[in-house]
Scaffold this active site. Structure first.
Site, PDB file in Angstrom:
ATOM      1  N   THR B 192       0.861  -1.188   0.000  1.00 16.26           N
ATOM      2  CA  THR B 192       0.000   0.000   0.000  1.00 16.26           C
ATOM      3  C   THR B 192       0.857   1.181   0.000  1.00 16.26           C
ATOM      4  O   THR B 192       1.154   1.774   1.024  1.00 16.26           O
ATOM      5  CB  THR B 192      -0.884   0.170   1.207  1.00 16.26           C
ATOM      6  N   GLU B 279       4.728   2.155  10.199  1.00 16.03           N
ATOM      7  CA  GLU B 279       3.816   2.230  11.349  1.00 16.03           C
ATOM      8  C   GLU B 279       4.502   1.762  12.628  1.00 16.03           C
ATOM      9  O   GLU B 279       4.901   0.611  12.744  1.00 16.03           O
ATOM     10  CB  GLU B 279       2.556   1.405  11.075  1.00 16.03           C
TER      11      GLU B 279
END
Lengths: 408, 408
Positions: B192, B279
């Protein structure tokens, strides 16, 4: 912390198996050595890790399998990545086991003792401490020490894993008992997982080997916690030939199918127990992939989903996130997968059909489906008739905590 | 929270590229739409996700590449797993873009507008809201909106990613500028991740395609955060042919190597920026595998190490845990790997040599090596001359937090 894993009860001895446990002091006062001594009629089969970094005990256990009548297991130190000195250390402990057994009148030698280790990798064993514990274990051999052994082999496990089953075949009642240790690093092809099973039936070596290979495929090779595989994994099966009037020679022999099913059940329950006690697990997740063209593609999808950190964190959050499942299914490498035939069900809730979120689906229903600690993820590929199942856990804060702070 | 990722500065416009941004209101007041309009001489190449669940915009963008002169990008909703309706939604937004561009005198049609989306999967787009934003974006087209566009395409990114480089070749100074968005779900074969680069040189379509493929291989295909790959990834490169006296036709043409190196540099810096903003990342980790027999086996080891949750949590804990590296290297599937030739270095500290913990290694030195937020993991296989590099992050509590709580 384990997910719906009751403390083992009703664990029965297996005729022809005597077990002793002791503490080396490496893990404080807790027992960390288990010694299994088998009746002379025993046959033993094993499945061993496929890691290129096979630990010293694995190399030796594999070599000695054919003559084996003894298992010596230590936890706390894996004796892995220890090179030639590690092999010598393991043999020194095997030698102590053989000598201690000889002293109490049992037949054992360096060639018949298989070593197994689990724990920290890359450090030398404290050989004298383990040798002393092995001697002590030999002095306390008893038939009903299975649960004590299950405790002695634990590392980050939060509770012992032991299972007993009985099966009556051809007028004889056989007992099968097994123990296992797992926790992190669990994934197929034998992860940091040790499992020891014994049954009191007589099973010829070739049949025992084939049976073990088959039951490991649908038990320990169907679980995954974090996708990591270890240097030390072994799954061992002993057939002691103490019960029954004959030895099973072929799989087609009357009664063997029932016995095998029972062995299979014990292995499956032990494998599931390892997942239920997975590091930081808050949910026990069954990933069932149906409608595949082959077992291989079903397993590819099942493992990709089971090991996806994004799926696992969504499960931890009880978030029925179709997007993350799509993502995982989509990258599993299934050739010519048509998204418009893919479906997803979480427990009884249909989340997606024909590749799209179902008309009947509501977020409330999805959250409710994931609110419990047992989740069945059913993925339909809609292109064939094959089904495969894999068991796994979610990915929680505690996984990070345990693995960022663990060092024995 | 990003690891040593400075806020982009000195981002330069690229001749022949006009950019507008606007807010659809889907993400509050923040801009979530970016519109790129190119000079008529432009050629465009793209690399698209290999997921079987390709999002609607990816399917369309791929089809339209050859005629493309416009990119329309939205964040907040990925328009993935949305089936036929999703394709229609994406086309509706493309149509609005073409009409808005026509209204200000630009040539554009449904066939020339490529759509890109990133955000939540499995939900329909709010088409009218995005259409209104696209019209607004078209009314504000300007050359110096690269940084605004980098902000508009962010999802869980903590800061925008933009890079500019110049190179003077054959007396002409070319400008290359790129933006990217990433965060979770980053892994090779286009995760992504959206990346958009433009240069003002003229590059023939076939050469552009080949160049893009080559530079993606050593930039965006060398990063991994959690091993998950998405439905929406695209890496696009536009060559606007506004600077220089000719169009590059072949890779051997004078000056092209310098230009390609510069394109490569921008792609690599963008890819690294994505990892630095991974993340929950607390460390930027370069995994370098040397001494392999083939690029494939070096990459297998590098990715297995980079994606191992046990290695990643050890790095988070600044624990130079040789055992976990062994485990990951051992299960990477390198045929006939001899553990006794494997070595490990963490930054400047030699942890293991010849498959064993080094005599000179101390735990204090290992912890010190991992104390900083930049870690080079160097694994020597000791069996060949090939080296490969992969960039990744550690695995922290925040990864779980972000991914257990994320829903736009």
């Amino acid at each position: 912390m384990a997910v719906n894993l009751p403390y083992p009860r009703g664990i029965k001895p297996v005729a022809g198996v005597a077990i002793g446990v002791a503490s080396s002091g490496v893990k404080g006062d807790a027992a960390d050595v288990a010694l299994f001594s088998f009746a002379p009629e025993v046959h033993i089969a094993g499945v061993y890790t496929q890691s290129a970094f096979k630990a010293a005990p694995v190399i030796l256990a594999k070599e000695k399998q054919r003559q084996s009548n003894t298992w010596v297991i230590n936890s706390g130190n894996a004796n892995a990545a220890t090179g030639e000195p590690g092999l010598a250390d393991a043999e020194a402990i095997c030698a102590s086991a053989a000598l201690a057994l000889n002293a109490i009148g049992q037949t054992a030698s360096l060639a018949t003792v298989q070593p197994f280790s689990t724990g920290v990798i890359g450090q030398r064993l404290n050989v004298p401490a383990y040798q002393a514990a092995v001697e002590q274990a030999a002095s306390g051999l008893a038939a009903d020490n299975w649960l004590a052994a299950a405790e002695a082999i634990m590392t980050t496990d939060t509770q012992p894993k032991a299972v007993t089953e009985n099966v009556t075949v051809n007028g004889h009642t056989f007992t099968i008992t097994g123990i296992a240790k797992g926790a992190g690093m669990i994934k197929p092809n034998m992860a940091t997982m040790l499992a020891f099973m014994a049954c009191d039936a007589g099973i010829a070596p070739a049949l025992l080997e084939a049976t073990l290979s088959e039951i490991s495929e649908t038990s320990f090779n169907r679980i995954s916690i974090d996708g990591d595989t270890s240097t030390n994994d072994c799954f061992m099966l002993a057939a002691t030939a103490q019960v029954g009037s004959m030895q099973f020679e072929t799989a087609s022999q009357e009664g063997f199918a029932e016995l095998k099913y029972c062995l299979q059940t014990v292995a499956e329950r032990l494998a599931q127990a390892i997942v239920r006690d997975g590091e930081g697990a808050t949910k026990f997740v069954t990933v069932r992939v149906t409608g595949g063209l082959s077992s291989a593609e079903c397993l590819r999808v099942a493992y990709t989903v089971a090991e996806s950190p994004l799926v696992k964190t969504a499960l931890f959050a009880s978030d029925a996130n179709w997007g993350r499942f799509c993502m995982a299914i989509g990258r599993a490498g299934v050739e010519d997968l048509d998204p418009s035939t893919v479906s997803l069900r979480l427990n009884e809730v249909v989340v997606a059909e024909s590749g799209l979120v179902s008309d009947t689906y509501t977020e409330a229903a999805g959250s409710a489906a994931l609110a419990g600690d047992e989740v069945v993820v059913e993925i339909g590929l809609g292109r064939g008739a094959i089904t495969e199942i894999v068991w796994t856990t979610d990915l929680s804060y505690d996984y990070i905590k345990i693995n960022a702070e663990y060092r024995t």
